[in-house]
Structures are given as structure tokens and as C-alpha cells.
Design a protein around this motif. Structure first.
Motif, short mmCIF file in Angstrom:
data_model
loop_
_atom_site.label_atom_id
_atom_site.label_comp_id
_atom_site.label_asym_id
_atom_site.label_seq_id
_atom_site.Cartn_x
_atom_site.Cartn_y
_atom_site.Cartn_z
N ARG A 12 37.75 27.74 46.82
CA ARG A 12 38.04 26.90 45.68
C ARG A 12 39.63 26.94 44.98
O ARG A 12 40.17 28.18 45.33
N TYR A 13 40.15 25.79 45.07
CA TYR A 13 41.63 25.70 44.70
C TYR A 13 41.67 26.41 43.27
O TYR A 13 40.75 26.26 42.26
N PRO A 14 42.90 26.94 42.75
CA PRO A 14 43.10 27.46 41.71
C PRO A 14 42.86 26.51 40.44
O PRO A 14 42.43 27.01 39.31
N ASN A 15 42.65 25.25 40.55
CA ASN A 15 42.34 24.39 39.29
C ASN A 15 41.01 24.25 39.29
O ASN A 15 40.55 23.39 38.48
N GLY A 16 40.10 24.99 40.27
CA GLY A 16 38.74 24.73 39.88
C GLY A 16 37.91 23.95 41.05
O GLY A 16 36.80 24.18 41.45
N THR A 17 38.97 22.94 41.72
CA THR A 17 38.17 22.26 42.79
C THR A 17 37.69 22.75 43.76
O THR A 17 38.25 23.70 44.47
N GLU A 18 36.11 22.73 44.11
CA GLU A 18 35.33 23.52 45.08
C GLU A 18 35.51 22.57 46.36
O GLU A 18 35.02 21.57 46.42
N ASN A 39 37.87 10.81 52.78
CA ASN A 39 39.25 11.71 52.05
C ASN A 39 38.32 12.54 50.90
O ASN A 39 37.28 12.24 50.26
N GLY A 40 39.13 13.44 50.78
CA GLY A 40 38.66 14.68 49.91
C GLY A 40 37.50 15.45 50.53
O GLY A 40 36.98 16.32 49.58
N ALA A 41 36.91 15.25 51.76
CA ALA A 41 35.77 15.83 52.27
C ALA A 41 36.15 17.40 52.19
O ALA A 41 34.98 18.27 52.17
N GLY A 42 37.46 17.62 52.58
CA GLY A 42 37.77 19.09 52.77
C GLY A 42 38.16 19.55 54.28
O GLY A 42 38.46 20.64 54.40
N LYS A 43 38.57 18.41 54.78
CA LYS A 43 39.26 18.60 56.35
C LYS A 43 40.46 19.64 56.41
O LYS A 43 40.39 20.41 57.24
N SER A 44 41.21 18.98 55.62
CA SER A 44 42.61 19.68 55.57
C SER A 44 42.40 21.15 55.05
O SER A 44 42.83 22.16 55.75
N THR A 45 41.59 21.46 54.12
CA THR A 45 41.24 22.56 53.61
C THR A 45 40.87 23.65 54.57
O THR A 45 41.01 24.46 54.99
N LEU A 46 39.75 23.16 55.47
CA LEU A 46 39.11 23.70 56.51
C LEU A 46 40.34 24.25 57.44
O LEU A 46 40.32 25.42 57.74
#
Ligand code: ADP
Length: 249
Positions: A12-18, A39-46
């Protein structure tokens, strides 16, 4: 052996986005795995979790393991040496006044001698087809050249796992073709996040489909990319190259 093993990874990002919800998956050593999704699926985060750029306090039940080693604050140096990450935006990767310094940066961190660093820079420039670019400013290069220099700066560290975030998104068709050829020649384990499904079909043997922070499908590339319903359900499209091969498939 698995190059990457992820168990119950949530973020979860600090702003609350899971961004990631209980992801579990693995990548076999030597394979080339595609990571696709809208877009926004979480690929980069992973991908950012694979070399600890996004650290998370993980426990026994949830972890990211690189060749069996759980990623943690204590081993970030080793992990970053093993996992080379090509950022989505080349300008985030190139920060030196010259190409030489950008490529030399990693090997210098590893304590190589000046002579060995120089050889390494020459070798990697040759590998990406940009001999003679040492003294150029990275910021004056074309997008295709920038991408190759980014790749050279990562390859100079000889990572066992190469992670690429949208490596061809800003390239014209010729640069894209040339970049794909380069990628095919790299024998390291590769993980490629991309919307360029023709490239994924060409390079990857296995695909993970991510949507809403979870893995919604995974399997053999051609089989998954040919699944029109699955592709449409997750904001994707069967690639043209496969349409040609399997008009009714
Ligand atoms: P993808 O790479 O699949 O497009 P991302 O990993 O970039 O997806 O984003 C996953 C989710 O996390 C999205 O909802 C996005 O808005 C959010 N997100 C990404 N980066 C940040 C950030 N630095 N701060 C807050 N939210 C973020």
C-alpha cells in the motif's frame, strides 16, 4: 531453481492506494516472463519490489526471494547486484554528464579498478551497438539510444536477473525491433512488463496477467495471449502477430 519467488506480497502506498494484494508467483532461472495488464494494475510496483526499491516489512508468510535469499534491508547490495532494473523512464536511470560515467557507475560501486571499469564500459557499449558514445551526453541522445545506454548501464553490473519496465514504449518501430534483438541475446533470467504484446509474444515463454493488484491469470504465452476474452477483460488485446498465425484461434 527459482530466480524469483514471491509469496503473499501486498503493498500500500503512503497515500492509501492498495497497489498489490497478496501476490504469489515464481520465475524459473533462465526463463523470460512477461508481466502484462492494464494501466494501474500494479506492474511497476511489483517490479520495484524485486530489488528492494520499495521495501516492505515482510515476515515468514510473505516474502520476495531472489535465488532463495529473502529481500531485506540487510542484503540490498547483493540483491541489487543480482537484479538489474531498467526503469520505465530512461531519464530516471541516466543521471551523469556522460555516457561513460553512467555505465561506469555500477562497476565503480563494486570496486573494480579504473582499467577494468574502462574495459567494462567498452564491452557493454559494443554489446548494445553504441561504440564511440562514451563522451556523449545521455540527455542529447535519441530515445532508442537512451534505452540502449540504460541497458548497457544495467548489463555492466552483470545481473543474473534483468527486470524491464515498459522497455519499448517510447521507441519507433525500427528502434523497437533493434531493442528486441538485443534482449533476445541476453541469457539472464528476464522479466518484462509491457503493453507491447507482440514483443511479449516474441520473447517470453511465460506470462503473468496482473489486474487490480492481483495475478488474474498465468501460463504459457501464446495460449494466454490468444485468449481473446481474457485479454479484453483486462484491458488488453490479442497481438497482431498471433492473429496472423491463428486467425480463428
Ligand atoms: P502499472 O505499472 O501496472 O501501470 P503501478 O504499479 O504504476 O501500475 O500502479 C499501481 C497502483 O498504485 C495505481 O493505482 C497507481 O495509481 C498507484 N501508484 C503508483 N505509484 C504510486 C505512488 N508513488 N504513490 C501512490 N500511488 C501510486
Amino acid at each position: 531453481m527459482n530466480a524469483v519467488e514471491i509469496q503473499h506480497l501486498s503493498f500500500r502506498y503512503p497515500n492509501g492506494t492498495e497497489a498489490l494484494r497478496a501476490i504469489s508467483c515464481s520465475v524459473a532461472e533462465g526463463s523470460c516472463v512477461g508481466l502484462i495488464g492494464p494501466n494501474g494494475a500494479g506492474k511497476s510496483t511489483l517490479l520495484l519490489h524485486l530489488n528492494g526499491i520499495l521495501p516492505e516489512t515482510l515476515g515468514k508468510e510473505s516474502y520476495v526471494r531472489i535465488f532463495g535469499e529473502p529481500v531485506g534491508r540487510h542484503n540490498l547490495d547483493t540483491i541489487r547486484r543480482t537484479v538489474g532494473l531498467l526503469f520505465q523512464n530512461p531519464d530516471d536511470q541516466l543521471f551523469c554528464p556522460t555516457v561513460f560515467e553512467d555505465i561506469a557507475f555500477g562497476p565503480q560501486q563494486f570496486g573494480l579498478s579504473a582499467r577494468a571499469v574502462n574495459t567494462k564500459v567498452q564491452d557493454t557499449l559494443k554489446r548494445v551497438g553504441l561504440c564511440g558514445f562514451e563522451q556523449k551526453s545521455p540527455h542529447h541522445l535519441s530515445q532508442g539510444e537512451k534505452r540502449r545506454i540504460c541497458l548497457a548501464s544495467v548489463l555492466a553490473c552483470e545481473p543474473r536477473i534483468l527486470v524491464l519496465d515498459e522497455p519499448t514504449s517510447d521507441l519507433d518501430p525500427r528502434s523497437r525491433r533493434e531493442f528486441k534483438i538485443l534482449l533476445r541475446q541476453i541469457t539472464a533470467t528476464k522479466i518484462i512488463a509491457s503493453h507491447d504484446l507482440d514483443m511479449i509474444a516474441e520473447l517470453c515463454d511465460h506470462v503473468l496477467v496482473l489486474d487490480g493488484g492481483t495475478i488474474v491469470a498465468e501460463g504459457q504465452t501464446i495460449k494466454l495471449l490468444n485468449d481473446e476474452a481474457l485479454m479484453l477483460a483486462h484491458g488488453l488485446e490479442r497481438p497482431h502477430s498471433l492473429r496472423h498465425l491463428h486467425p480463428h484461434g
